[in-house]
Design a protein around this motif. Structure first.
Motif, PDB file in Angstrom:
ATOM      1  N   ILE A   1      31.447  49.292  51.360  1.00 18.85           N
ATOM      2  CA  ILE A   1      32.903  49.398  51.506  1.00 18.85           C
ATOM      3  C   ILE A   1      33.425  48.304  52.428  1.00 18.85           C
ATOM      4  O   ILE A   1      34.500  47.751  52.195  1.00 18.85           O
ATOM      5  CB  ILE A   1      33.314  50.799  52.008  1.00 18.85           C
ATOM      6  N   ALA A   2      32.670  47.949  53.449  1.00 23.50           N
ATOM      7  CA  ALA A   2      33.087  46.863  54.335  1.00 23.50           C
ATOM      8  C   ALA A   2      33.238  45.565  53.545  1.00 23.50           C
ATOM      9  O   ALA A   2      34.230  44.835  53.710  1.00 23.50           O
ATOM     10  CB  ALA A   2      32.092  46.680  55.471  1.00 23.50           C
ATOM     11  N   ASP A   3      32.286  45.282  52.665  1.00 22.60           N
ATOM     12  CA  ASP A   3      32.374  44.088  51.824  1.00 22.60           C
ATOM     13  C   ASP A   3      33.583  44.149  50.894  1.00 22.60           C
ATOM     14  O   ASP A   3      34.255  43.141  50.657  1.00 22.60           O
ATOM     15  CB  ASP A   3      31.098  43.901  51.005  1.00 22.60           C
ATOM     16  N   LYS A   4      33.884  45.342  50.379  1.00 20.88           N
ATOM     17  CA  LYS A   4      35.051  45.520  49.511  1.00 20.88           C
ATOM     18  C   LYS A   4      36.328  45.209  50.288  1.00 20.88           C
ATOM     19  O   LYS A   4      37.252  44.580  49.756  1.00 20.88           O
ATOM     20  CB  LYS A   4      35.071  46.952  48.962  1.00 20.88           C
ATOM     21  N   LEU A   5      36.383  45.612  51.541  1.00 29.81           N
ATOM     22  CA  LEU A   5      37.568  45.331  52.362  1.00 29.81           C
ATOM     23  C   LEU A   5      37.720  43.837  52.618  1.00 29.81           C
ATOM     24  O   LEU A   5      38.841  43.328  52.670  1.00 29.81           O
ATOM     25  CB  LEU A   5      37.510  46.105  53.673  1.00 29.81           C
ATOM     26  N   VAL A   6      36.600  43.138  52.777  1.00 30.24           N
ATOM     27  CA  VAL A   6      36.655  41.682  52.940  1.00 30.24           C
ATOM     28  C   VAL A   6      37.276  41.061  51.691  1.00 30.24           C
ATOM     29  O   VAL A   6      38.161  40.200  51.787  1.00 30.24           O
ATOM     30  CB  VAL A   6      35.255  41.089  53.211  1.00 30.24           C
ATOM     31  N   GLU A   7      36.851  41.508  50.537  1.00 29.33           N
ATOM     32  CA  GLU A   7      37.414  40.998  49.275  1.00 29.33           C
ATOM     33  C   GLU A   7      38.906  41.286  49.197  1.00 29.33           C
ATOM     34  O   GLU A   7      39.690  40.420  48.794  1.00 29.33           O
ATOM     35  CB  GLU A   7      36.719  41.647  48.079  1.00 29.33           C
ATOM     36  N   LEU A   8      39.304  42.487  49.567  1.00 31.55           N
ATOM     37  CA  LEU A   8      40.719  42.859  49.494  1.00 31.55           C
ATOM     38  C   LEU A   8      41.574  42.037  50.449  1.00 31.55           C
ATOM     39  O   LEU A   8      42.698  41.678  50.124  1.00 31.55           O
ATOM     40  CB  LEU A   8      40.900  44.346  49.783  1.00 31.55           C
ATOM     41  N   ARG A   9      41.031  41.741  51.622  1.00 29.06           N
ATOM     42  CA  ARG A   9      41.788  40.944  52.591  1.00 29.06           C
ATOM     43  C   ARG A   9      42.063  39.538  52.073  1.00 29.06           C
ATOM     44  O   ARG A   9      43.027  38.903  52.470  1.00 29.06           O
ATOM     45  CB  ARG A   9      41.039  40.852  53.923  1.00 29.06           C
ATOM     46  N   GLU A  10      41.204  39.056  51.189  1.00 26.76           N
ATOM     47  CA  GLU A  10      41.370  37.715  50.653  1.00 26.76           C
ATOM     48  C   GLU A  10      42.445  37.661  49.568  1.00 26.76           C
ATOM     49  O   GLU A  10      42.950  36.592  49.249  1.00 26.76           O
ATOM     50  CB  GLU A  10      40.032  37.201  50.123  1.00 26.76           C
ATOM     51  N   GLU A  11      42.790  38.813  49.023  1.00 28.89           N
ATOM     52  CA  GLU A  11      43.824  38.860  47.993  1.00 28.89           C
ATOM     53  C   GLU A  11      45.188  38.848  48.656  1.00 28.89           C
ATOM     54  O   GLU A  11      45.407  39.488  49.670  1.00 28.89           O
ATOM     55  CB  GLU A  11      43.663  40.114  47.139  1.00 28.89           C
ATOM     56  N   LYS A  12      46.105  38.138  48.067  1.00 25.81           N
ATOM     57  CA  LYS A  12      47.422  37.988  48.683  1.00 25.81           C
ATOM     58  C   LYS A  12      48.543  38.566  47.822  1.00 25.81           C
ATOM     59  O   LYS A  12      49.696  38.242  48.005  1.00 25.81           O
ATOM     60  CB  LYS A  12      47.722  36.498  48.934  1.00 25.81           C
ATOM     61  N   ASP A  13      48.205  39.452  46.884  1.00 29.80           N
ATOM     62  CA  ASP A  13      49.255  39.998  46.028  1.00 29.80           C
ATOM     63  C   ASP A  13      49.270  41.523  46.118  1.00 29.80           C
ATOM     64  O   ASP A  13      48.560  42.138  46.907  1.00 29.80           O
ATOM     65  CB  ASP A  13      49.085  39.525  44.588  1.00 29.80           C
ATOM     66  N   GLU A  14      50.070  42.142  45.295  1.00 34.61           N
ATOM     67  CA  GLU A  14      50.235  43.579  45.317  1.00 34.61           C
ATOM     68  C   GLU A  14      49.010  44.323  44.788  1.00 34.61           C
ATOM     69  O   GLU A  14      48.904  45.534  44.942  1.00 34.61           O
ATOM     70  CB  GLU A  14      51.481  43.968  44.502  1.00 34.61           C
ATOM     71  N   HIS A  15      48.064  43.600  44.179  1.00 35.43           N
ATOM     72  CA  HIS A  15      46.830  44.215  43.682  1.00 35.43           C
ATOM     73  C   HIS A  15      46.104  44.939  44.810  1.00 35.43           C
ATOM     74  O   HIS A  15      45.467  45.970  44.590  1.00 35.43           O
ATOM     75  CB  HIS A  15      45.941  43.136  43.056  1.00 35.43           C
ATOM     76  N   ILE A  16      46.217  44.430  46.006  1.00 38.95           N
ATOM     77  CA  ILE A  16      45.565  45.032  47.160  1.00 38.95           C
ATOM     78  C   ILE A  16      46.011  46.481  47.355  1.00 38.95           C
ATOM     79  O   ILE A  16      45.216  47.345  47.714  1.00 38.95           O
ATOM     80  CB  ILE A  16      45.818  44.188  48.442  1.00 38.95           C
ATOM     81  N   LEU A  17      47.279  46.771  47.097  1.00 38.32           N
ATOM     82  CA  LEU A  17      47.803  48.119  47.305  1.00 38.32           C
ATOM     83  C   LEU A  17      47.163  49.114  46.364  1.00 38.32           C
ATOM     84  O   LEU A  17      46.776  50.219  46.771  1.00 38.32           O
ATOM     85  CB  LEU A  17      49.330  48.121  47.154  1.00 38.32           C
ATOM     86  N   THR A  18      47.025  48.749  45.103  1.00 39.07           N
ATOM     87  CA  THR A  18      46.398  49.618  44.112  1.00 39.07           C
ATOM     88  C   THR A  18      44.950  49.891  44.502  1.00 39.07           C
ATOM     89  O   THR A  18      44.486  51.040  44.444  1.00 39.07           O
ATOM     90  CB  THR A  18      46.440  48.963  42.711  1.00 39.07           C
ATOM     91  N   GLU A  19      44.242  48.874  44.891  1.00 38.95           N
ATOM     92  CA  GLU A  19      42.838  49.025  45.280  1.00 38.95           C
ATOM     93  C   GLU A  19      42.703  49.912  46.524  1.00 38.95           C
ATOM     94  O   GLU A  19      41.793  50.750  46.598  1.00 38.95           O
ATOM     95  CB  GLU A  19      42.214  47.653  45.564  1.00 38.95           C
ATOM     96  N   LEU A  20      43.581  49.745  47.485  1.00 34.13           N
ATOM     97  CA  LEU A  20      43.503  50.548  48.703  1.00 34.13           C
ATOM     98  C   LEU A  20      43.809  52.014  48.439  1.00 34.13           C
ATOM     99  O   LEU A  20      43.163  52.892  48.986  1.00 34.13           O
ATOM    100  CB  LEU A  20      44.434  49.990  49.775  1.00 34.13           C
ATOM    101  N   HIS A  21      44.802  52.277  47.612  1.00 33.18           N
ATOM    102  CA  HIS A  21      45.113  53.666  47.261  1.00 33.18           C
ATOM    103  C   HIS A  21      43.907  54.305  46.567  1.00 33.18           C
ATOM    104  O   HIS A  21      43.576  55.455  46.836  1.00 33.18           O
ATOM    105  CB  HIS A  21      46.361  53.744  46.380  1.00 33.18           C
TER     106      HIS A  21
END
Length: 102
Positions: A77-97
């Motif tokens: 999950i830590a690695d997944k969060l690193v990937e999400l932090r690199e994204e700069k669009d609204e896709h991050i919100l869907t993944e976090l939810h």
């Protein structure tokens, strides 16, 4: 969120045993880790509920959460969060939810 917490605490138990900690040492570490994990996840949930969402604040929260997860041995999950932090669009919100709903 509960599943993520429970999985992480179980991983942390094994992680700490791998470092040679005794059970008497592990229990306080697990309690503190679970408390901090709940706090950080609640903070992230609150940030996600804001309108408009502040991606920079979310990224800061993800950074802290990532470090906590790494300390507890949940590298997946830590690695997944690193990937999400690199994204700069609204896709991050869907993944976090999705992640919080695990």
């Amino acid at each position: 969120m509960e599943q993520l917490i429970n999985e992480t605490v179980a991983m942390a138990r094994q992680h700490f045993k791998g470092f040679g900690f005794e059970d008497a040492q592990i229990e306080p570490l697990l309690a503190a880790g679970e408390r901090d994990l709940r706090k950080e996840l609640d903070k992230l949930r609150q940030l996600l509920e804001q309108d408009p969402v502040d991606i920079d604040s979310i990224n800061l929260s993800l950074h802290g959460l990532k470090g906590l997860l790494l300390n507890m041995g949940n590298t997946t999950i830590a690695d997944k969060l690193v990937e999400l932090r690199e994204e700069k669009d609204e896709h991050i919100l869907t993944e976090l939810h999705s992640l919080l709903g695990r």
